[in-house]
Design an enzyme around this catalytic site. Structure first.
Site, PDB file in Angstrom:
ATOM      1  N   GLU A 279       0.824  -1.200   0.000  1.00 23.74           N
ATOM      2  CA  GLU A 279       0.000   0.000   0.000  1.00 23.74           C
ATOM      3  C   GLU A 279       0.863   1.257   0.000  1.00 23.74           C
ATOM      4  O   GLU A 279       1.917   1.298   0.630  1.00 23.74           O
ATOM      5  CB  GLU A 279      -0.890   0.045   1.250  1.00 23.74           C
ATOM      6  CG  GLU A 279      -1.914  -1.050   1.325  1.00 23.74           C
ATOM      7  CD  GLU A 279      -2.695  -1.008   2.630  1.00 23.74           C
ATOM      8  OE1 GLU A 279      -2.521  -0.034   3.393  1.00 23.74           O
ATOM      9  OE2 GLU A 279      -3.465  -1.939   2.886  1.00 23.74           O
TER      10      GLU A 279
ATOM     11  N   CYS B 295       4.387  -7.492   8.183  1.00 24.90           N
ATOM     12  CA  CYS B 295       5.164  -6.987   9.315  1.00 24.90           C
ATOM     13  C   CYS B 295       5.228  -8.065  10.392  1.00 24.90           C
ATOM     14  O   CYS B 295       4.264  -8.801  10.592  1.00 24.90           O
ATOM     15  CB  CYS B 295       4.508  -5.722   9.871  1.00 24.90           C
ATOM     16  SG  CYS B 295       5.412  -4.947  11.219  1.00 24.90           S
TER      17      CYS B 295
ATOM     18  N   HIS C 195       2.222   4.955  21.858  1.00 21.33           N
ATOM     19  CA  HIS C 195       0.876   4.422  22.084  1.00 21.33           C
ATOM     20  C   HIS C 195       0.549   4.017  23.517  1.00 21.33           C
ATOM     21  O   HIS C 195      -0.577   3.597  23.785  1.00 21.33           O
ATOM     22  CB  HIS C 195       0.588   3.243  21.143  1.00 21.33           C
ATOM     23  CG  HIS C 195       0.803   3.569  19.704  1.00 21.33           C
ATOM     24  ND1 HIS C 195       0.149   4.603  19.068  1.00 21.33           N
ATOM     25  CD2 HIS C 195       1.633   3.032  18.762  1.00 21.33           C
ATOM     26  CE1 HIS C 195       0.547   4.677  17.804  1.00 21.33           C
ATOM     27  NE2 HIS C 195       1.456   3.752  17.604  1.00 21.33           N
TER      28      HIS C 195
ATOM     29  N   CYS D 299      -3.480   1.761   8.071  1.00 25.29           N
ATOM     30  CA  CYS D 299      -2.341   1.043   7.503  1.00 25.29           C
ATOM     31  C   CYS D 299      -2.617  -0.456   7.419  1.00 25.29           C
ATOM     32  O   CYS D 299      -2.927  -1.100   8.415  1.00 25.29           O
ATOM     33  CB  CYS D 299      -1.111   1.307   8.370  1.00 25.29           C
ATOM     34  SG  CYS D 299       0.396   0.627   7.689  1.00 25.29           S
TER      35      CYS D 299
END
Length: 364
Positions: A107, A127, A234, A351
């Site tokens: 992407e 990933c 995060h 994503c």
């Protein structure tokens, strides 16, 4: 089964292509030319054809001797990416799903800002970091991208912008994959797109984000590049970050913060901390207080991210009023903070979402 899946299962299109000329820095191209009896100044001419005129055939490089054009064509390919899906959002965001030579897909996202056009590039097929909120990690890591495949994403988007006489003004390395897990290709990519004879994107208009591979943070600090640097944080505590991001087991938060301090001291540059807000998980005022304490005294900026819903994950969006309360709590402690503008909320803009949808189609 789609054609893409069929190619991978039958072995079709598995022959390795010639090395991509997009993977060569200007100095590497000069070395190749000298080794083949050519003058090094030809490298600048070739770069102009590749990145200025954006040709995809060596035969079009008409100011090069025919013999050299033939040598280049026999030694290298000019990577082109096949567009499988192109989604356009109401806000102008465009998401591309590109097919690679081996049938895998990646992407790339074009985001429109009032200050220019930004491209978000992918560095890996899949990933292995395993963040529990991210669609990119679904299916694991398939392979690293070559530097030329990362460069080709920017070139492809720039060619699309050529139609309206616009240009790529900034790059964020925040697409599928962990950039520091593909470090050598990443650094080569950065040098190529930043070079004045290449795509000529200013270093301070390029941002690299990592989930926190600590040894590479030290290495990146020592590179001496003026690239913007971001940490996908995060969570403000070790326990919560480990739940959200398993990488925290290998590279715990206290050690990560030590690496960040080294980076700031070494480069003198500010670090951005990306903080996705997940409803009822990390978005309470106590989390804001913990985050302010963690970042106290650091030359940094916090980017609060209203998360996109991912069907395969169970996280929900934090209400807007709570996002603003979180922002105010950080500002009260003198923390520089912004709320990221949402892009492509009406398309598969999170994503890995578009690729995950394509993978589902392939398995039907």
């Amino acid at each position: 089964m789609t054609n893409t899946a069929a190619r991978r299962s039958t072995g079709e299109a598995q022959l390795l292509p010639l090395p991509s000329i997009y993977s060569l820095t200007l100095d590497e191209l000069k070395e190749w030319l000298v080794a083949h009896g050519e003058k090094p100044f030809r490298a600048t001419q070739i770069y102009e054809w590749l990145y200025g005129k954006r040709v995809t055939d060596f035969a079009e490089m008409t100011n090069l001797p025919k013999r050299l054009r033939e040598q280049l064509a026999s030694a290298f390919s000019i990577t082109t990416l096949k567009t499988i899906v192109k989604q356009t959002s109401k806000d102008g965001t465009i998401k591309f799903l590109f097919e690679l030579h081996d049938g895998y897909s990646i992407e790339t996202v074009l985001m429109r800002h009032n200050y220019g056009n930004s491209v978000c590039v992918t560095t890996q097929v899949g990933c292995r970091i395993g963040c529990t909120f991210c669609a990119s990690t679904l299916g694991g890591l398939k392979r690293h991208l070559e530097a030329g495949e990362i460069v080709a994403q920017v070139v492809q988007v720039q060619k699309a912008l050529d139609e309206t006489e616009e240009r790529v003004s900034s790059i964020v390395v925040m697409g599928i994959g962990e950039p520091f897990d593909n470090y050598d290709a990443l650094i080569k990519f950065l040098r190529i797109v930043n070079h004045s004879k290449g795509l000529n994107i200013g270093a301070r208009h390029i941002t690299v984000s990592t989930s926190g591979i600590i040894p590479k943070i030290y290495q990146f600090a020592d590179e001496g590049m003026q690239i913007n640097f971001a940490i996908s944080l995060h969570a403000p505590t070790t326990e919560l970050r480990t739940k959200l991001m398993p990488i925290n087991k290998a590279y715990p938060l206290p050690k990560l913060m030590e690496a960040v301090r080294y980076y700031i001291e070494k480069t003198g540059r500010r670090v951005t901390f990306e903080y996705g807000l997940f409803g009822g998980v990390n978005d309470q005022l106590e989390h804001a207080e913990q985050l302010a304490e963690l970042l106290k005294g650091l030359k940094c900026h916090v980017n609060l991210i209203p998360v996109n819903y991912v069907p395969e994950r169970n996280y929900v969006r934090t209400p807007r009023n709570q996002i603003f309360a979180f922002e105010r709590a950080l500002k009260k402690h003198g923390i520089n903070v912004t709320i990221r503008r949402e892009h492509g909320h009406d398309i598969d803009a999170a994503c890995g979402q578009l690729r995950a949808k394509e993978r589902k189609e392939e398995t039907r």
